[in-house]
Design a protein around this motif. Structure first.
Motif, PDB file in Angstrom:
ATOM      1  N   THR A   7      13.267  15.299  24.819  1.00  0.00           N
ATOM      2  CA  THR A   7      14.151  16.308  24.223  1.00  0.00           C
ATOM      3  C   THR A   7      13.882  16.416  22.727  1.00  0.00           C
ATOM      4  N   ILE A   8      13.816  15.261  22.078  1.00  0.00           N
ATOM      5  CA  ILE A   8      13.574  15.230  20.635  1.00  0.00           C
ATOM      6  C   ILE A   8      12.147  15.644  20.304  1.00  0.00           C
ATOM      7  N   LEU A   9      11.185  15.129  21.086  1.00  0.00           N
ATOM      8  CA  LEU A   9       9.775  15.423  20.809  1.00  0.00           C
ATOM      9  C   LEU A   9       9.466  16.905  21.009  1.00  0.00           C
ATOM     10  N   SER A  36      18.096  16.241  32.260  1.00  0.00           N
ATOM     11  CA  SER A  36      17.520  17.430  31.633  1.00  0.00           C
ATOM     12  C   SER A  36      17.958  18.709  32.335  1.00  0.00           C
ATOM     13  N   ALA A  37      18.200  18.645  33.658  1.00  0.00           N
ATOM     14  CA  ALA A  37      18.698  19.817  34.386  1.00  0.00           C
ATOM     15  C   ALA A  37      20.078  20.223  33.868  1.00  0.00           C
ATOM     16  N   ILE A  38      20.926  19.236  33.665  1.00  0.00           N
ATOM     17  CA  ILE A  38      22.276  19.507  33.146  1.00  0.00           C
ATOM     18  C   ILE A  38      22.197  20.152  31.767  1.00  0.00           C
ATOM     19  N   LEU A  39      21.359  19.567  30.893  1.00  0.00           N
ATOM     20  CA  LEU A  39      21.230  20.087  29.532  1.00  0.00           C
ATOM     21  C   LEU A  39      20.656  21.498  29.539  1.00  0.00           C
ATOM     22  N   MET A  40      19.658  21.732  30.375  1.00  0.00           N
ATOM     23  CA  MET A  40      19.017  23.046  30.416  1.00  0.00           C
ATOM     24  C   MET A  40      19.987  24.131  30.884  1.00  0.00           C
ATOM     25  N   PHE A  41      20.720  23.882  31.955  1.00  0.00           N
ATOM     26  CA  PHE A  41      21.596  24.914  32.500  1.00  0.00           C
ATOM     27  C   PHE A  41      22.792  25.210  31.580  1.00  0.00           C
ATOM     28  N   ILE A  42      23.125  24.272  30.699  1.00  0.00           N
ATOM     29  CA  ILE A  42      24.226  24.494  29.757  1.00  0.00           C
ATOM     30  C   ILE A  42      23.750  25.222  28.499  1.00  0.00           C
ATOM     31  N   PHE A  43      22.586  24.816  27.959  1.00  0.00           N
ATOM     32  CA  PHE A  43      22.191  25.280  26.631  1.00  0.00           C
ATOM     33  C   PHE A  43      20.943  26.168  26.586  1.00  0.00           C
ATOM     34  N   SER A  44      20.185  26.251  27.659  1.00  0.00           N
ATOM     35  CA  SER A  44      18.910  26.958  27.588  1.00  0.00           C
ATOM     36  C   SER A  44      19.089  28.479  27.570  1.00  0.00           C
ATOM     37  N   GLY A  65      11.691  10.475  14.673  1.00  0.00           N
ATOM     38  CA  GLY A  65      12.782   9.956  15.498  1.00  0.00           C
ATOM     39  C   GLY A  65      12.360   9.741  16.942  1.00  0.00           C
ATOM     40  N   SER A  66      11.504  10.612  17.455  1.00  0.00           N
ATOM     41  CA  SER A  66      11.022  10.433  18.829  1.00  0.00           C
ATOM     42  C   SER A  66      10.241   9.132  18.965  1.00  0.00           C
ATOM     43  N   SER A  67       9.530   8.752  17.911  1.00  0.00           N
ATOM     44  CA  SER A  67       8.776   7.494  17.967  1.00  0.00           C
ATOM     45  C   SER A  67       9.717   6.295  17.996  1.00  0.00           C
ATOM     46  N   VAL A  68      10.880   6.425  17.344  1.00  0.00           N
ATOM     47  CA  VAL A  68      11.881   5.354  17.386  1.00  0.00           C
ATOM     48  C   VAL A  68      12.437   5.212  18.807  1.00  0.00           C
ATOM     49  N   ILE A  69      12.726   6.348  19.455  1.00  0.00           N
ATOM     50  CA  ILE A  69      13.233   6.321  20.825  1.00  0.00           C
ATOM     51  C   ILE A  69      12.210   5.690  21.765  1.00  0.00           C
ATOM     52  N   TRP A  70      10.937   6.057  21.598  1.00  0.00           N
ATOM     53  CA  TRP A  70       9.902   5.477  22.448  1.00  0.00           C
ATOM     54  C   TRP A  70       9.806   3.972  22.239  1.00  0.00           C
ATOM     55  N   ALA A  71       9.909   3.514  20.978  1.00  0.00           N
ATOM     56  CA  ALA A  71       9.852   2.077  20.692  1.00  0.00           C
ATOM     57  C   ALA A  71      11.016   1.348  21.358  1.00  0.00           C
ATOM     58  N   LEU A  72      12.210   1.918  21.294  1.00  0.00           N
ATOM     59  CA  LEU A  72      13.373   1.324  21.961  1.00  0.00           C
ATOM     60  C   LEU A  72      13.145   1.248  23.473  1.00  0.00           C
TER      61      LEU A  72
END
Length: 297
Positions: A86-88, A197-205, A163-170
């Motif tokens: 999502t971030i990347l 991602s389906a939930i997020l897409m149908f709400i905000f896409s 920030g995406s690199s931080v998420i990947w490291a975690l």
């Protein structure tokens, strides 16, 4: 063919595939928004990984999983692919591909930094130098070659890419504790990520932005970024006599990515991007031995 030659073959295939995905991200995002890209590519990945499990005759392993193991996969799937991509993908939607790709490549350095509070590791002199070099590279890229000006062309996009690199490291730190089969882990993570991602897409896409032209790069991403290439890499690690023998090849990936970005996406590669990437890569090479403590745990 010896096992080590097989390892090199799978490692080279992985590097070549991962070198093309930044280009595929940018091509897909020309005809869909980042949430549509996230859901559809995750769904493709789920299907491909299910087929791989079917051919490997590992589907029975799903029946043996306990609720706590499934919950772990649900949480890891939230980190990656859901939150990470999502971030990347948002970063790629607002930055040049060359900039998003190189800044995201800082995740090994972020891994060392995350290990300090999470694994109670100390920051050694070698790791400190590595971090400074990598952050110098970040400043060079973000400031378009004027790091001392502290003026960034797109601060929000740069923050997302880093920030995406931080998420990947975690995710990496938590994922190494998951003892399930590698392909089973990937399938469950992407199944979990697809639901989120389906939930997020149908709400905000914004579906008015979607075009069927985006489907070829989306399918490509689902196959060669999110599923098959990870299996290639697992095979490389399985056959190699030493992880170091194949891990060095990963350093070729960002430089090959710049070639694809230039000739396919059409971006002119800035000298600041190339110099910044060299700084980041040097930092990663210097601190690579810091991963040894992770292998012992």
């Amino acid at each position: 063919m010896t096992n080590q030659k097989k390892a090199y073959l799978f490692a080279i295939l992985s590097v070549l595939c991962w070198s093309t995905v930044a280009t595929a991200f940018k091509l897909a995002l020309q005809h869909c928004d980042f949430l549509q890209l996230l859901f559809l590519s995750s769904l493709v990945s789920c299907i491909v990984l299910f087929v791989i499990l079917l051919f490997q005759r590992k589907l029975y392993l799903l029946k043996t999983l306990k609720p706590d193991s499934l919950m772990l996969s649900l949480l890891l799937g939230f980190l990656n692919p859901f939150l990470y991509y999502t971030i990347l993908f948002k970063a790629y939607s607002i930055l040049p591909a060359q900039e998003a790709m190189t800044l995201n490549y800082t995740w090994p350095v972020m891994l060392v930094l995350m290990a300090i509070p999470l694994l109670k590791q100390k920051l050694t002199l070698k790791s400190s130098i590595a971090v400074l070099l990598s952050f110098a590279g970040i400043f060079i890229i973000s400031s378009k070659g004027h790091p001392m000006s502290f003026s960034f062309s797109n601060a929000s996009g740069d923050a997302l890419a880093v920030g995406s690199s931080v998420i990947w490291a975690l995710f990496w730190l938590f994922n190494v504790k998951d003892r399930k089969d590698g392909v089973i882990k990937l399938f469950l993570n992407f199944l979990s990520g697809s639901i989120f991602s389906a939930i997020l897409m149908f709400i905000f896409s914004d579906f008015s932005k979607f075009s069927i032209i985006s489907l070829p790069p989306i399918i490509y991403i689902g196959i060669f970024e999110m599923s098959v290439t990870f299996v290639f890499w697992l095979m490389a690690l399985k056959y190699t006599v030493s992880t170091d023998k194949v891990s060095q090849l990963i350093f070729l990936s960002p430089f090959l990515s710049l070639v694809f970005i230039h000739f396919i996406v059409g971006e002119s590669i800035a000298i600041s991007t190339f110099i910044g990437l060299i700084f980041i890569t040097l930092g990663i090479i210097i601190q690579q031995t810091s991963f040894l403590f992770l292998k012992k745990n």
